[in-house]
Motif scaffolding. Sequence first.
Motif, mmCIF file in Angstrom:
data_model
loop_
_atom_site.group_PDB
_atom_site.id
_atom_site.type_symbol
_atom_site.label_atom_id
_atom_site.label_comp_id
_atom_site.label_asym_id
_atom_site.label_seq_id
_atom_site.Cartn_x
_atom_site.Cartn_y
_atom_site.Cartn_z
ATOM 1 N N ILE A 113 6.891 -36.191 10.116
ATOM 2 C CA ILE A 113 7.294 -37.071 11.205
ATOM 3 C C ILE A 113 6.450 -37.074 12.450
ATOM 4 O O ILE A 113 5.909 -37.703 12.899
ATOM 5 C CB ILE A 113 8.747 -36.804 11.592
ATOM 6 C CG1 ILE A 113 9.664 -36.985 10.300
ATOM 7 C CG2 ILE A 113 9.008 -37.605 12.597
ATOM 8 C CD1 ILE A 113 10.954 -36.869 10.314
ATOM 9 N N SER A 158 15.578 -33.235 11.334
ATOM 10 C CA SER A 158 16.375 -34.484 11.014
ATOM 11 C C SER A 158 16.746 -34.463 9.687
ATOM 12 O O SER A 158 16.205 -33.735 8.787
ATOM 13 C CB SER A 158 15.690 -35.609 11.237
ATOM 14 O OG SER A 158 14.630 -35.643 10.590
ATOM 15 N N ASP A 164 18.155 -37.064 6.560
ATOM 16 C CA ASP A 164 18.362 -38.535 6.121
ATOM 17 C C ASP A 164 19.560 -38.594 5.063
ATOM 18 O O ASP A 164 20.039 -37.609 4.484
ATOM 19 C CB ASP A 164 17.312 -38.991 5.802
ATOM 20 C CG ASP A 164 17.106 -40.641 6.489
ATOM 21 O OD1 ASP A 164 18.052 -41.133 6.673
ATOM 22 O OD2 ASP A 164 15.819 -41.003 6.837
ATOM 23 N N ARG A 182 12.671 -41.683 13.131
ATOM 24 C CA ARG A 182 11.285 -41.395 13.636
ATOM 25 C C ARG A 182 11.149 -41.571 14.989
ATOM 26 O O ARG A 182 10.776 -40.658 15.848
ATOM 27 C CB ARG A 182 10.236 -42.016 12.824
ATOM 28 C CG ARG A 182 10.142 -41.784 11.450
ATOM 29 C CD ARG A 182 9.361 -42.668 10.921
ATOM 30 N NE ARG A 182 7.915 -41.888 10.902
ATOM 31 C CZ ARG A 182 7.505 -40.740 9.991
ATOM 32 N NH1 ARG A 182 8.394 -40.529 8.897
ATOM 33 N NH2 ARG A 182 6.494 -40.422 10.087
ATOM 34 N N THR A 183 11.832 -42.521 15.553
ATOM 35 C CA THR A 183 11.581 -42.828 17.005
ATOM 36 C C THR A 183 12.422 -41.622 18.039
ATOM 37 O O THR A 183 12.061 -41.279 18.948
ATOM 38 C CB THR A 183 12.441 -44.175 17.379
ATOM 39 O OG1 THR A 183 11.885 -45.060 16.406
ATOM 40 C CG2 THR A 183 12.192 -44.589 18.801
ATOM 41 N N HIS A 220 10.427 -38.388 17.685
ATOM 42 C CA HIS A 220 9.420 -38.379 18.467
ATOM 43 C C HIS A 220 9.726 -38.247 20.062
ATOM 44 O O HIS A 220 9.048 -37.579 20.712
ATOM 45 C CB HIS A 220 8.620 -39.533 18.225
ATOM 46 C CG HIS A 220 7.441 -39.410 17.273
ATOM 47 N ND1 HIS A 220 6.318 -38.801 17.529
ATOM 48 C CD2 HIS A 220 7.495 -40.041 15.950
ATOM 49 C CE1 HIS A 220 5.686 -38.886 16.089
ATOM 50 N NE2 HIS A 220 6.474 -39.278 15.189
#
Length: 447
Positions: A225, A296, A298, A423-424, A427
């Motif tokens: 990522i 993270s 998912d 992802r946002t 980041h």
Amino acid sequence: MIVAKFGGTSVGDAERIQNVVAITRAQLQRKPVLVVSAHSKVTDQLVALAEAALHGHFDVGPLRERHQKIIRDLGVDSMIEPLFAELEGLLKGISMVKELTPRTRDYVLSFGERLSVRTIAAYFNKCGLPAVPVDAFDLGLVTDSNFGSASPLPEGDALMAFNVKRFDKLPIVTGYVGKDRNGDITTLGRNGSDYSATILGGAIDAEEVQIWTDVDGVLTADPRIVPEAVPLGQMSFGEASELAYYGGKVLHPLTLIPAVRKDIPVRVLNTFKPQSKGTVILRECPPEGTVKSIVSKDGIYLISIVSLRMLLHHGFMAKIFEIFGRYRIVIDMIATSEVSVSLTTDDDESLEPAVKELSAFADVTVQEGMAIVCAVGDGMRRAPGVAAEVLGALRGAGVDPLMISQGATRVNLAFLVESPQVRTAVHALHDHFFPRGARAAADPKVS
Ligand code: ADP
Ligand code: ASP
Ligand code: MG
């Protein structure tokens, strides 16, 4: 003694296996016991074969060819044919009865590690390092009968400690698999070889457990990522446990349990760059910074349970958890309000019947397509403003968490987002907590 575990990519082809020999040879004086995974992607192939057999058609050809190529490239004789015959017989049985029980599935999935140890040990012998392939269950790894994610039973420890001493050659042990008390093969859950390594390390009181993988250690984020993520020098057991639990795939979620119990350092190292320092995971490490890593997970479901009638009654929570407990559904996050309880899980197998039972006394909704993002770091305990920083960084990136949770130990802050926002979110947090300057300090290669 040390335990050195080599993951799938680290034993993925002949060249990688040659590297494993070199790494082992360089530390022979520490009396290594090896734990190895199946060659990369083999377990996925076995999953697909089991499913294919269930639907009546399967072909072990590509799997056999993959193994034969590695054997040819290494120039060894590996006794894999009896295992292939056993596997084919098993798949035939599945296709005939058209049934795939969790027990049979584990039996199928066990072949990856059982095949790889034989080939790898043959190559060690060819290189003049006398080695013996060992199936972990023959060493004494006994588990419960929870097929698909079995847990080790304590009685196995003494057996393993006793048996390891009996080898005069280097033992190369299967990761991932065990046997229950009935003698049926079990698996410790996908990615379970890390756990096998610490279970064995704990049983033999190893001086260190090494997890050799395909990255430079535990990084500030998942490099798939955040490619600019950098390795951490040290982590505490607590930090690494949270990281593994909330999706840091570099370690199976339960890996640290035996290490904590016996206070054994776990070192995560890169087979592709054996000279790099990697990450050492210890009981305690000097406090540095606040957040150490962003992870993270998912594929999460959000379950909302609303019952105006029941919520303030005692026993309501117990009733909910009794149902989840009975279906063996693991809950990750929980939030309660006056009229509702929200929970998250990644367990989709038994969710439907559990929700049905809950619906008998509450309004239940299930939302899929969620993900947990989690910031981990012991330093967060001492820094009261971190939660505000996290939320500020997320808001700046347009991410609106649906649920937030901070454990009592305050070494993590986890929140739920919709999957497309993962992802946002990762980041945004990585940029905030590891700005370029900080990254340069952590890793001299960044400038
Ligand atoms: P192995 O086959 O050696 O067990 P895995 O694929 O299971 O390797 O685990 C290593 C992978 O974990 C890395 O290639 C990386 O993509 C992923 N990963 C996820 N989060 C992290 C993290 N925080 N630090 C390092 N690697 C991570
Ligand atoms: N081979 C197993 C898997 O792919 C276990 C492991 O690699 O750790 O899940
Ligand atoms: Mg792994």
